[in-house]
Design a protein around this motif. Structure first.
Motif, PDB file in Angstrom:
ATOM      1  N   GLY A  37       0.914  -1.263  -0.030  1.00  0.00           N
ATOM      2  CA  GLY A  37      -0.038  -0.002   0.200  1.00  0.00           C
ATOM      3  C   GLY A  37       0.770   1.280   0.071  1.00  0.00           C
ATOM      4  O   GLY A  37       2.041   1.314  -0.042  1.00  0.00           O
ATOM      5  N   GLY A  38       0.178   2.419   0.029  1.00  0.00           N
ATOM      6  CA  GLY A  38       0.755   3.746   0.121  1.00  0.00           C
ATOM      7  C   GLY A  38      -0.021   4.651   0.900  1.00  0.00           C
ATOM      8  O   GLY A  38      -1.359   4.425   0.713  1.00  0.00           O
ATOM      9  N   VAL A  39       0.459   5.742   1.153  1.00  0.00           N
ATOM     10  CA  VAL A  39      -0.282   7.036   1.770  1.00  0.00           C
ATOM     11  C   VAL A  39       0.496   8.197   1.130  1.00  0.00           C
ATOM     12  O   VAL A  39       1.448   8.460   1.181  1.00  0.00           O
ATOM     13  CB  VAL A  39      -0.054   6.764   3.236  1.00  0.00           C
ATOM     14  CG1 VAL A  39      -0.849   8.138   3.931  1.00  0.00           C
ATOM     15  CG2 VAL A  39      -0.936   5.617   4.025  1.00  0.00           C
ATOM     16  N   ASP A  40      -0.662   8.991   0.754  1.00  0.00           N
ATOM     17  CA  ASP A  40       0.202  10.302   0.231  1.00  0.00           C
ATOM     18  C   ASP A  40      -0.532  11.496   1.164  1.00  0.00           C
ATOM     19  O   ASP A  40      -1.750  11.560   1.534  1.00  0.00           O
ATOM     20  CB  ASP A  40      -0.385  10.454  -1.062  1.00  0.00           C
ATOM     21  CG  ASP A  40       0.167   9.754  -2.188  1.00  0.00           C
ATOM     22  OD1 ASP A  40       1.136   9.321  -1.781  1.00  0.00           O
ATOM     23  OD2 ASP A  40      -0.308   9.859  -3.175  1.00  0.00           O
ATOM     24  N   VAL A  41       0.140  12.397   2.055  1.00  0.00           N
ATOM     25  CA  VAL A  41      -0.365  13.541   2.731  1.00  0.00           C
ATOM     26  C   VAL A  41      -0.079  14.750   1.679  1.00  0.00           C
ATOM     27  O   VAL A  41       0.960  15.011   1.515  1.00  0.00           O
ATOM     28  CB  VAL A  41       0.263  13.440   3.864  1.00  0.00           C
ATOM     29  CG1 VAL A  41       0.062  14.569   4.883  1.00  0.00           C
ATOM     30  CG2 VAL A  41       0.278  12.265   4.611  1.00  0.00           C
ATOM     31  N   CYS A  42      -1.216  15.353   1.521  1.00  0.00           N
ATOM     32  CA  CYS A  42      -1.252  16.552   0.781  1.00  0.00           C
ATOM     33  C   CYS A  42      -1.248  17.819   1.624  1.00  0.00           C
ATOM     34  O   CYS A  42      -2.487  17.960   2.537  1.00  0.00           O
ATOM     35  CB  CYS A  42      -2.281  16.636  -0.311  1.00  0.00           C
ATOM     36  SG  CYS A  42      -2.269  14.940  -1.242  1.00  0.00           S
ATOM     37  N   LEU A  43      -0.275  18.578   1.638  1.00  0.00           N
ATOM     38  CA  LEU A  43      -0.371  19.603   2.357  1.00  0.00           C
ATOM     39  C   LEU A  43      -0.558  21.056   1.342  1.00  0.00           C
ATOM     40  O   LEU A  43       0.048  21.009   0.185  1.00  0.00           O
ATOM     41  CB  LEU A  43       1.067  20.029   2.942  1.00  0.00           C
ATOM     42  CG  LEU A  43       1.543  18.685   4.003  1.00  0.00           C
ATOM     43  CD1 LEU A  43       2.758  19.170   4.650  1.00  0.00           C
ATOM     44  CD2 LEU A  43       0.413  18.493   4.883  1.00  0.00           C
ATOM     45  N   ARG A  44      -1.068  22.147   1.998  1.00  0.00           N
ATOM     46  CA  ARG A  44      -1.378  23.221   1.234  1.00  0.00           C
ATOM     47  C   ARG A  44      -1.406  24.360   1.954  1.00  0.00           C
ATOM     48  O   ARG A  44      -1.557  24.418   3.017  1.00  0.00           O
ATOM     49  CB  ARG A  44      -2.699  23.260   0.226  1.00  0.00           C
ATOM     50  CG  ARG A  44      -3.317  24.427  -0.434  1.00  0.00           C
ATOM     51  CD  ARG A  44      -4.306  23.787  -1.382  1.00  0.00           C
ATOM     52  NE  ARG A  44      -4.645  25.142  -2.085  1.00  0.00           N
ATOM     53  CZ  ARG A  44      -3.931  25.500  -3.374  1.00  0.00           C
ATOM     54  NH1 ARG A  44      -3.257  24.824  -3.657  1.00  0.00           N
ATOM     55  NH2 ARG A  44      -4.494  26.361  -3.919  1.00  0.00           N
ATOM     56  N   TYR A  45      -0.810  25.663   1.423  1.00  0.00           N
ATOM     57  CA  TYR A  45      -0.995  26.906   2.339  1.00  0.00           C
ATOM     58  C   TYR A  45      -1.547  27.961   1.480  1.00  0.00           C
ATOM     59  O   TYR A  45      -2.493  28.562   2.153  1.00  0.00           O
ATOM     60  CB  TYR A  45       0.597  27.230   2.210  1.00  0.00           C
ATOM     61  CG  TYR A  45       0.654  28.474   3.182  1.00  0.00           C
ATOM     62  CD1 TYR A  45       0.752  28.635   4.569  1.00  0.00           C
ATOM     63  CD2 TYR A  45       0.829  29.873   2.453  1.00  0.00           C
ATOM     64  CE1 TYR A  45       0.857  29.540   5.166  1.00  0.00           C
ATOM     65  CE2 TYR A  45       0.776  31.209   3.283  1.00  0.00           C
ATOM     66  CZ  TYR A  45       0.773  30.934   4.517  1.00  0.00           C
ATOM     67  OH  TYR A  45       0.894  32.007   5.395  1.00  0.00           O
ATOM     68  N   GLY A  46      -1.310  28.161   0.239  1.00  0.00           N
ATOM     69  CA  GLY A  46      -2.062  29.021  -0.815  1.00  0.00           C
ATOM     70  C   GLY A  46      -1.009  29.815  -1.730  1.00  0.00           C
ATOM     71  O   GLY A  46       0.090  29.442  -1.761  1.00  0.00           O
ATOM     72  N   PRO A  47      -1.514  30.665  -2.308  1.00  0.00           N
ATOM     73  CA  PRO A  47      -0.810  31.303  -3.434  1.00  0.00           C
ATOM     74  C   PRO A  47       0.578  31.829  -2.881  1.00  0.00           C
ATOM     75  O   PRO A  47       0.489  32.343  -1.863  1.00  0.00           O
ATOM     76  CB  PRO A  47      -1.764  32.467  -4.029  1.00  0.00           C
ATOM     77  CG  PRO A  47      -2.974  31.809  -3.704  1.00  0.00           C
ATOM     78  CD  PRO A  47      -3.024  31.252  -2.349  1.00  0.00           C
ATOM     79  N   GLY A  48       1.556  31.617  -3.664  1.00  0.00           N
ATOM     80  CA  GLY A  48       2.984  32.199  -3.397  1.00  0.00           C
ATOM     81  C   GLY A  48       3.867  31.235  -2.512  1.00  0.00           C
ATOM     82  O   GLY A  48       5.010  31.384  -2.321  1.00  0.00           O
ATOM     83  N   ARG A  49       3.119  30.149  -1.993  1.00  0.00           N
ATOM     84  CA  ARG A  49       3.983  29.088  -1.374  1.00  0.00           C
ATOM     85  C   ARG A  49       3.692  27.763  -1.902  1.00  0.00           C
ATOM     86  O   ARG A  49       2.577  27.383  -2.551  1.00  0.00           O
ATOM     87  CB  ARG A  49       3.384  28.880   0.153  1.00  0.00           C
ATOM     88  CG  ARG A  49       3.344  30.068   0.925  1.00  0.00           C
ATOM     89  CD  ARG A  49       4.889  30.521   1.667  1.00  0.00           C
ATOM     90  NE  ARG A  49       5.172  29.492   2.107  1.00  0.00           N
ATOM     91  CZ  ARG A  49       5.421  29.099   3.578  1.00  0.00           C
ATOM     92  NH1 ARG A  49       4.731  30.215   4.263  1.00  0.00           N
ATOM     93  NH2 ARG A  49       5.842  28.192   4.091  1.00  0.00           N
ATOM     94  N   PRO A  50       4.692  26.696  -1.897  1.00  0.00           N
ATOM     95  CA  PRO A  50       4.512  25.593  -2.571  1.00  0.00           C
ATOM     96  C   PRO A  50       3.573  24.718  -1.651  1.00  0.00           C
ATOM     97  O   PRO A  50       3.486  24.516  -0.310  1.00  0.00           O
ATOM     98  CB  PRO A  50       5.890  24.855  -2.494  1.00  0.00           C
ATOM     99  CG  PRO A  50       6.653  25.627  -1.250  1.00  0.00           C
ATOM    100  CD  PRO A  50       5.866  27.144  -1.374  1.00  0.00           C
TER     101      PRO A  50
END
Length: 138
Positions: A37-50
């Protein structure tokens, strides 16, 4: 993945994650369709940041929660640790997994701290960063 390549991947992933402790958990994807199996953790900040996607495969342990009813859960910090095969036991915090089986290879432990904690132990790790343009760049 060899022990040296996992150590290098863990070091690179930790460097990529440095400074992302103010992001939000956008989503967590669990894939049980492949062996290990696998796990993806998706992180977000907003415009201007990765944005970041932390991917682990060969999953030995996965825990998340408590689940929050909100658009995204902020995080207080991220840690990524290599657990060498030379260890005969689990490090503090993972003892609840019981005795570490003989022959367990080097693994990586990801821990995302915050109101919705995420903990994953896997055999491989990678981090993908994607720049999100600011509205002024569009």
């Amino acid at each position: 993945m060899t022990a040296d390549s996992l150590a290098a991947a863990c070091e690179q992933a930790a460097a990529d994650l440095a400074g992302l402790g103010d992001h939000f958990i956008e989503r967590v994807l669990v894939d049980s369709s492949t062996e290990g199996g696998g796990v993806d953790v998706c992180l977000r900040y907003g415009p201007g940041r990765p944005d970041a996607v932390i991917s682990l495969t060969g999953i030995l342990h996965f825990a998340a929660g408590p689940f929050l009813e909100m658009d995204g859960a902020f995080i207080d910090g991220i840690s990524l640790d290599l657990i060498a095969s030379a260890r005969s036991d689990w490090p503090e915090g993972l003892a609840r997994l019981g005795p570490r089986p003989a022959g367990t290879p080097d693994v990586v432990r990801l821990f995302v701290e915050g109101p919705m904690a995420i903990e994953v132990v896997g055999r491989t790790v990678s981090v993908a960063l994607a720049e999100v343009p600011s509205r002024n760049d569009e």
